[in-house]
Motif scaffolding. Structure first.
Motif, short mmCIF file in Angstrom:
data_model
loop_
_atom_site.label_atom_id
_atom_site.label_comp_id
_atom_site.label_asym_id
_atom_site.label_seq_id
_atom_site.Cartn_x
_atom_site.Cartn_y
_atom_site.Cartn_z
N ASN A 611 10.67 -9.14 -12.97
CA ASN A 611 10.04 -9.65 -11.75
C ASN A 611 8.75 -8.85 -11.55
N ILE A 612 7.65 -9.40 -12.01
CA ILE A 612 6.39 -8.67 -12.03
C ILE A 612 5.93 -8.33 -10.61
N ASN A 613 6.06 -9.27 -9.69
CA ASN A 613 5.59 -9.02 -8.32
C ASN A 613 6.37 -7.88 -7.68
N ASN A 614 7.69 -7.85 -7.87
CA ASN A 614 8.51 -6.76 -7.33
C ASN A 614 8.21 -5.43 -8.03
N LEU A 615 7.91 -5.51 -9.33
CA LEU A 615 7.55 -4.30 -10.07
C LEU A 615 6.25 -3.73 -9.52
N VAL A 616 5.29 -4.59 -9.23
CA VAL A 616 4.02 -4.14 -8.64
C VAL A 616 4.27 -3.47 -7.29
N ASP A 617 5.12 -4.07 -6.47
CA ASP A 617 5.44 -3.48 -5.17
C ASP A 617 6.07 -2.10 -5.33
N ALA A 618 6.97 -1.97 -6.32
CA ALA A 618 7.62 -0.69 -6.55
C ALA A 618 6.61 0.37 -7.01
N ILE A 619 5.68 -0.04 -7.86
CA ILE A 619 4.64 0.89 -8.33
C ILE A 619 3.76 1.33 -7.15
N LYS A 620 3.36 0.37 -6.33
CA LYS A 620 2.52 0.69 -5.17
C LYS A 620 3.24 1.65 -4.23
N ASN A 621 4.50 1.40 -3.98
CA ASN A 621 5.25 2.24 -3.05
C ASN A 621 5.35 3.68 -3.56
N GLU A 622 5.57 3.82 -4.88
CA GLU A 622 5.67 5.17 -5.45
C GLU A 622 4.32 5.88 -5.38
N LEU A 623 3.24 5.15 -5.67
CA LEU A 623 1.91 5.77 -5.61
C LEU A 623 1.55 6.14 -4.18
N LYS A 624 1.98 5.34 -3.21
CA LYS A 624 1.73 5.68 -1.80
C LYS A 624 2.54 6.91 -1.41
N THR A 625 3.78 6.98 -1.89
CA THR A 625 4.62 8.15 -1.59
C THR A 625 3.99 9.42 -2.14
N ASN A 627 0.88 9.91 -2.37
CA ASN A 627 -0.45 10.02 -1.77
C ASN A 627 -1.57 9.75 -2.77
N GLU A 628 -1.29 8.91 -3.76
CA GLU A 628 -2.30 8.56 -4.76
C GLU A 628 -3.16 7.39 -4.30
N ILE A 629 -2.58 6.49 -3.50
CA ILE A 629 -3.35 5.39 -2.94
C ILE A 629 -3.04 5.27 -1.46
N GLU A 630 -3.97 4.68 -0.72
CA GLU A 630 -3.79 4.48 0.71
C GLU A 630 -3.04 3.17 0.96
N GLU A 631 -2.48 3.07 2.13
CA GLU A 631 -1.71 1.88 2.51
C GLU A 631 -2.56 0.62 2.41
N SER A 632 -3.83 0.76 2.75
CA SER A 632 -4.70 -0.41 2.80
C SER A 632 -5.34 -0.74 1.44
N ASN A 633 -5.14 0.12 0.44
CA ASN A 633 -5.77 -0.10 -0.86
C ASN A 633 -5.23 -1.35 -1.53
N ALA A 634 -6.13 -2.16 -2.08
CA ALA A 634 -5.71 -3.32 -2.87
C ALA A 634 -5.20 -2.83 -4.23
N PHE A 635 -4.22 -3.56 -4.78
CA PHE A 635 -3.67 -3.22 -6.09
C PHE A 635 -3.96 -4.39 -7.01
N THR A 636 -4.67 -4.14 -8.10
CA THR A 636 -5.18 -5.21 -8.94
C THR A 636 -4.51 -5.21 -10.31
N ALA A 637 -4.86 -6.23 -11.09
CA ALA A 637 -4.36 -6.33 -12.47
C ALA A 637 -4.83 -5.14 -13.30
N ALA A 638 -6.01 -4.60 -12.99
CA ALA A 638 -6.51 -3.44 -13.72
C ALA A 638 -5.62 -2.22 -13.49
N GLN A 639 -5.22 -2.00 -12.23
CA GLN A 639 -4.36 -0.86 -11.92
C GLN A 639 -2.96 -1.06 -12.49
#
Length: 657
Positions: A611-625, A627-639
């Motif tokens: 589930n790619i969309n859920n995997l992206v959400d999990a990656i974003k949440n870990e990076l936010k935890t 403090n690598e990215i901000e809550e408002s940061n967009a997450f793209t195909a490049a990242q």
């Protein structure tokens, strides 16, 4: 948005870009031009309509449009934790069309789907019976695809564009609806499954590549087939795939632009295992039980049949320019006057056999020069012009009183131009690196280079000199011609120290983006090779699908073989218990062992669909935890690509001294 990873060793930079969109979508456009001219009080209007067409690949891809696929075609490695991908030379291709009218251009119209061995991939259009061969594609015409299909195979129909003919052939695959809906990415998934990759640095600046990734893992101990399929206008506006009210017994037709198969079975067939297990030696035949023969075999000779002019038969020894050791011969052929290959045949009275190595090289050089008509004419004309200038200079030196200007002063002597024109010089430089030399001259016996082997060698420079002199012999007929060539040969007679290796392996065919570094030092530890330690690579070429040659300027003792950044692949970390997780990175590319996503979110674990969309959400949440990215940061195909890419594998081969 782009994300960069820097490789300090290679001094190159890998850049991930979210997408590369075209200024105009494929289709037909009209331009209306109107001009008003006022003369006194009279107004005249002139107008014109112009039509132009923007064309793009829609149903087929040319082989040159595909940079690489992974896993490699026909490979047998352990790819059970790898997401297959395809790299395309045309960086805008995945975003040139839309999945539905009005959809975001961030969503690619191409998807890479994976079919496992034993899964049904279609039904016969006449009988409705299941097709049981995995990877079974059909060839149809565009005429057959113009009308919608309402039988057991669902197809929405198409409208042909400019340049497309009804008789054009395309590949299609008919996938059961129940299977397709389980493995097909959603529109949200698609936006993360394609990106652009570019490598640049001090030594290279390559064109960007479009990369399309699958959302499904290969099945262990089975074969799989990957299909790059078109999803143009196949989704509804709400983001759901339009299956045209197909029942569970129906199949859905998709256009296939590229497909390839591989197996996921043998862990010894991965990149590192293949290189580690290579048969390593010098380029020579195995020893025999005869001491006299071994004197030749250890030097890389092979016995070949020799037919004498009088009709008799014998054996002669031949060795290629790729010798097991350094040739101590320092005599350059530019000092000789070779008029025929026979002058280079050596005879050993102790065993009654000839050595035809250098004679064969000289004859080959002459044949290669004659084969290239333009080169042969250019070389002959240069020789003739040079001879005329030399004759004129000699006459002027002997009779200076005959060569005076209007004032009675002696005209200055013009020396002959002994430099090659650039085209001739380039031809000889390439030949000096054995370009164009037939493979059987390099490896005269298949036993010298068996499958899955690497053979190191020294370049026999006297063999190369013989080759070059044979090519330079064009127009050398009389003894005087040979003497002139000997006096005025601009070919270098300096012996060059060149070493290298031949590799015959599935690594060559499976991983086209090999990065090779060599050093004169024997580096036995794992430290990175310093830039000032690296030897200049004179030539790195694939001689066939699975054979690679590499020549170094110097005596190589350590070779590092790794993947270039554009050859890296995507996937998950795994352990001996087959547990999967994804180790994450900082946005600058630094790997962080304690940043991870575990467990992997599945769309269907039994089918190995992520589930790619859920995997992206999990990656974003870990990076936010972290403090690598901000809550408002967009997450793209490049990242996403940055987080999913696997580290480069490197294998070091070192010769201890």
């Amino acid at each position: 948005m782009s994300t960069k990873v820097t490789d300090n060793t290679a001094k190159s930079q890998l850049q991930f870009i979210q997408n590369h969109q075209t200024a105009l979508d494929a289709g037909e456009y009209q331009i209306e031009i109107e001009q008003t001219v006022k003369i006194d009080d009279a107004l005249d209007k002139f107008s014109a309509n112009l039509t132009f067409v923007v064309q793009g690949d829609r149903f087929t891809l040319a082989p040159q449009d595909i940079h690489a696929v992974f896993p490699p075609v026909g490979s047998l490695g352990d790819h059970s934790h790898i997401l297959p991908h395809i790299a395309l030379e045309w960086s805008t291709l995945p975003w040139e069309r839309l999945v539905h009218a009005g959809s975001s251009q961030d969503i690619p119209w191409l998807a890479l789907i994976l079919i496992h061995e034993g899964e049904l991939v279609g039904r016969d259009g006449q009988t409705g019976e299941s097709l049981i061969q995995p990877g079974n594609t059909k060839i149809v015409t565009l005429k057959e695809l113009q009308k919608p299909s309402t039988n057991t195979i669902k197809w929405p129909g198409i409208t042909l564009e400019a340049g497309q003919e009804p008789d054009d052939k395309v590949s299609v695959i008919d996938v059961p609806k129940t299977l397709l809906l389980e493995i097909l990415p959603t529109t949200q998934d698609l936006s993360y499954l394609a990106h652009v990759r570019k490598i640049s640095g001090e030594t290279e600046n390559n064109a960007p590549l479009a990369v399309v990734i699958s959302n499904r893992l290969p099945q262990k101990d089975q074969s799989s087939t990957a299909y790059l399929v078109s999803l143009e206008s196949r989704y509804k506006e709400n983001g759901e795939f339009d299956h045209q009210n197909a029942t569970d017994e129906d199949s859905i037709r998709l256009v296939v632009l590229k497909s390839w198969s591989f197996a996921c079975s043998d862990p010894k067939q991965n990149f590192q295992a293949l290189l580690t297990n290579l048969d390593k030696n010098t380029l020579r035949l195995p020893e025999s039980d005869q001491a006299e023969a071994n004197k030749y075999l250890t030097k890389g000779y092979v016995p070949l049949p020799h037919y004498l002019r009088q009709g008799g038969k014998t054996l002669s020894w031949y060795h290629s320019p790729l010798a097991p050791g350094e040739n101590s011969t320092s005599l350059g052929l530019s000092k000789l006057s070779v008029r025929s290959a026979d002058q280079l045949i050596a005879y050993n009275p102790n065993n009654g056999l000839f050595d035809i190595s250098y004679a064969a090289a000289w004859q080959l050089g002459q044949l290669l020069a004659l084969q290239d008509k333009q080169f042969a004419i250019s070389l002959f004309n240069w020789k003739r012009s040079n001879a005329q200038k030399l004759a004129q200079n000699n006459q002027q030196a002997l009779f200076p009183h005959l060569f005076t200007d209007n004032n009675g002063k002696s005209a200055s002597s013009n020396s002959a131009d002994n430099e090659f024109p650039n085209d001739i010089k380039t031809w000889f430089e390439q030949l000096g690196l054995l370009s164009g030399v037939p493979f059987n001259y390099l490896v005269p016996d298949e036993q010298m280079l068996p499958s899955e082997s690497i053979r190191f060698f020294w370049l026999d420079w006297f063999w190369v000199e013989s080759l070059l002199d044979g090519a330079f012999s064009i127009g050398r007929v009389q003894a005087s011609d040979a003497q002139e060539d000997s006096k005025n040969n601009p070919l270098t007679s300096k012996v060059k120290k060149i070493t290298g290796f031949l590799m015959r392996s599935d690594v060559v065919s499976g991983w086209p983006d090999l990065q090779i570094d060599g050093s004169e030092s024997s580096i036995l530890d794992e430290r990175p090779m310093k830039q000032n330690e690296k030897l200049k690579i004179l030539r790195q070429d694939r001689l066939s699908e699975d054979v690679l040659v590499c020549l170094f300027d110097g005596a190589v003792r350590t070779v590092d073989i790794s993947l270039k950044p554009e050859g890296l692949h995507f996937g998950f970390n795994n352990d001996d218990a087959d547990e999967l997780w994804r180790e994450l990175r900082k946005l600058d590319g630094q790997e962080m062992g304690d940043w991870k996503v575990q467990p992997i979110p599945w769309k269907d674990e039994t089918k190995q669909v992520v589930n790619i969309n859920n995997l992206v959400d999990a990656i974003k949440n870990e990076l936010k935890t972290q403090n690598e990215i901000e809550e408002s940061n967009a997450f793209t195909a490049a990242q996403f690509a940055l987080q999913m890419i696997q580290g480069a594998e490197k294998v070091r081969l070192s010769i201890s001294t």
